[in-house]
Motif scaffolding. Structure first.
Motif, short mmCIF file in Angstrom:
data_model
loop_
_atom_site.label_atom_id
_atom_site.label_comp_id
_atom_site.label_asym_id
_atom_site.label_seq_id
_atom_site.Cartn_x
_atom_site.Cartn_y
_atom_site.Cartn_z
N PRO A 29 0.83 -1.21 0.00
CA PRO A 29 0.00 0.00 0.00
C PRO A 29 0.86 1.26 0.00
CG PRO A 29 -0.83 -1.57 1.60
CD PRO A 29 0.49 -2.11 1.12
N ALA A 30 0.42 2.25 -0.75
CA ALA A 30 1.16 3.51 -0.85
C ALA A 30 1.03 4.30 0.45
CB ALA A 30 0.62 4.32 -2.02
N ALA B 180 -2.29 5.62 2.53
CA ALA B 180 -3.52 4.85 2.27
C ALA B 180 -4.38 4.73 3.52
CB ALA B 180 -3.16 3.46 1.74
N GLN B 181 -3.73 4.63 4.68
CA GLN B 181 -4.47 4.39 5.92
C GLN B 181 -5.28 5.62 6.38
OE1 GLN B 181 -1.27 4.85 5.63
NE2 GLN B 181 -0.55 6.20 7.27
N GLY C 59 -8.18 2.01 3.94
CA GLY C 59 -7.05 1.91 3.02
C GLY C 59 -7.37 2.39 1.62
N THR D 162 -7.50 7.48 -1.10
CA THR D 162 -6.20 7.62 -0.42
C THR D 162 -5.18 6.65 -1.02
OG1 THR D 162 -6.94 6.05 1.26
CG2 THR D 162 -7.21 8.40 1.77
N GLY D 163 -3.91 6.84 -0.61
CA GLY D 163 -2.83 6.01 -1.15
C GLY D 163 -2.77 6.19 -2.65
N ASP D 164 -2.63 5.09 -3.39
CA ASP D 164 -2.64 5.24 -4.85
C ASP D 164 -3.96 4.79 -5.47
OD1 ASP D 164 -2.19 2.55 -4.51
OD2 ASP D 164 -0.15 2.58 -5.31
#
Ligand code: FRU
Length: 430
Positions: A247-248, A251-252, A289, A318-320
């Protein structure tokens, strides 16, 4: 999709997850999951108010109701004169939001009827989204479930105000709606509260009768309980990603949850929606995530499938993970408590086209698959920057209604109707 465990005791089941792997399958501009591009010269329902989140008068069993041959809808509105009838006014509208109502003979041409709740009903400055529901077993009692909001002190409480609906040959009007009861609040255990997450969401009550057990439940928008940004992502949230994927960063920070609460037996008949009658249950679906907001969740029961639809933003991924503003959905073959799979494998049901990425929002899917939404900002034809306020037209009115076919785990865009059109599937005569 990681399958939640459907335990016999509904209170101890775990949530289903919209995983990072699911979200990897989200693609904008697929013709079966994309809103049509709206004409820049769209009509406006009422020039005096900004209109956004909207819902039809409905039954607790979901059907859109025609009351004494009138179509009726509630909407979040703000007086354009109060906000400034400008781009800034539109973007500041939440601070001036109140619930208005509209009525129509044909479901297309609407008359704005003014304020639904009396000012005495306001526990806090703002009225945000919810549901306008005919009380089963009555001639004309109506419950407005909505969100009582004070943005200054970060409070948002799903609440209910009750009144009566009337009509004659000329118009529809309401009486009552003079006080409000609070339903439930974020508890920090099942859903994040303001102490855990200063950006917590807890709003948009959508009550319904669950056909499987005859009980009344309420869906709402929440967040996963826990301190913002401090979540550890496990396989359950990550899903079946390609080898080597991790995960990028960030993300959280995505921690959206589709919440559910249960009403005590007998309370609906008494019209008692106050706190002691509700039990918060664990979320049906979380987007830990993936995305921080799943707003206005609502349910459709069809052909032994349970569909949950929810609206989400490009900006809250979020994240990518990424995807368009629009309506997303999840389906269960085992009733309201799941487990849920994302519709169309990805979760995306209807996104905005990439040429007009903010043209519509707050989609609501009715039991016949009709989807209503409002126009947010529409880029001028040929505009190369859809986000440039100098080159877009503000909506503040309803988009063309479209229709979906719900086919098991898949959905397809099939019909385009008039701006703001609603279709009723239940007659209610007082
Ligand atoms: C969705 C939404 C709702 C909220 C309302 C406030 O468009 O964010 O969650 O109740 O708008 O305007």
């Amino acid at each position: 999709m990681n399958l939640g465990i459907s335990a016999k005791n509904q209170d101890v089941r775990t949530s289903s997850h919209w995983t990072i792997a699911d979200a990897m399958k989200v693609h904008a501009d697929d013709p079966t999951t994309t809103m049509p591009v709206i004409d820049y010269n769209f009509p406006v329902i009422d020039q005096d108010v900004w209109q956004w989140d909207t819902g039809s008068l409905r039954a607790i069993t979901g059907e859109t109701v025609k009351f004494n041959d009138w179509y009726v809808m509630w909407a979040l509105v703000a007086n354009r004169a109060d906000t400034g009838d400008t781009v800034e006014g539109w973007h500041n509208r939440n601070a001036f939001a109140y619930i208005g109502f509209y009525y129509s003979r044909n479901g297309i041409d609407w008359t704005f009827g003014g304020r639904l709740l009396q000012k005495s009903a306001d526990l806090r400055p703002d009225e945000w989204s919810g549901s306008l529901v005919m009380r089963a077993g009555t001639k004309n009692t109506v419950d407005m479930f909505y969100t009582s909001v004070n943005t200054d002190i970060n409070q948002s409480v799903p609440s209910c105000s009750t009144g009566k609906i009337f009509s004659n040959d000329e118009k529809v009007w309401f009486e009552g709606f003079s006080k409000t009861v609070e339903m439930f609040s974020a508890d920090g255990v099942n859903y994040a509260n303001a102490e855990e997450d200063q950006y917590f969401d807890f709003r948009d009550p959508h009550p319904f009768l669950n056909p499987a057990d005859g009980k009344i439940y309420c869906l709402f928008e929440g967040n996963v309980p826990g301190v913002r940004g401090k979540f550890t992502l496990h396989d359950a949230e990550i899903g079946a990603v390609p080898p080597g994927y991790t995960p990028a960063a960030g993300a959280q920070y995505g921690a959206a949850a589709i919440g559910i609460a249960r009403l005590a037996d007998g309370a609906y008949e008494k019209g008692d929606f106050s706190r002691h009658n509700w039990t918060l249950l664990p979320a049906l679906v979380t987007a830990l995530g993936v995305n921080d907001q799943t707003e206005r969740p609502h349910v459709v029961f069809k052909d032994n499938y349970t569909y949950i639809f929810t609206i989400s933003h490009h900006s809250t991924y979020t994240g990518d993970s990424t995807g368009p503003d629009g309506v997303y959905g999840f389906v269960s073959e085992n009733g309201i408590f799941g487990p849920y799979e994302p519709l169309n494998a990805s979760g995306l049901v209807l996104g905005n086209p990439s040429s007009a990425p903010y043209e519509t929002y707050s989609h609501f899917v009715d039991p016949d698959g009709y989807v209503q939404s409002f126009i947010d900002t529409l880029p001028a034809p040929g505009s190369t920057d859809p986000q440039n306020p100098a080159a877009y037209r503000i909506g503040g009115t309803l988009a063309p209604t479209v229709r979906l076919v719900l086919e098991g785990h898949r959905t397809f865009l099939t019909e385009i109707h008039a701006y703001g059109q609603i279709f009723a599937n239940k007659e209610w005569n007082s």
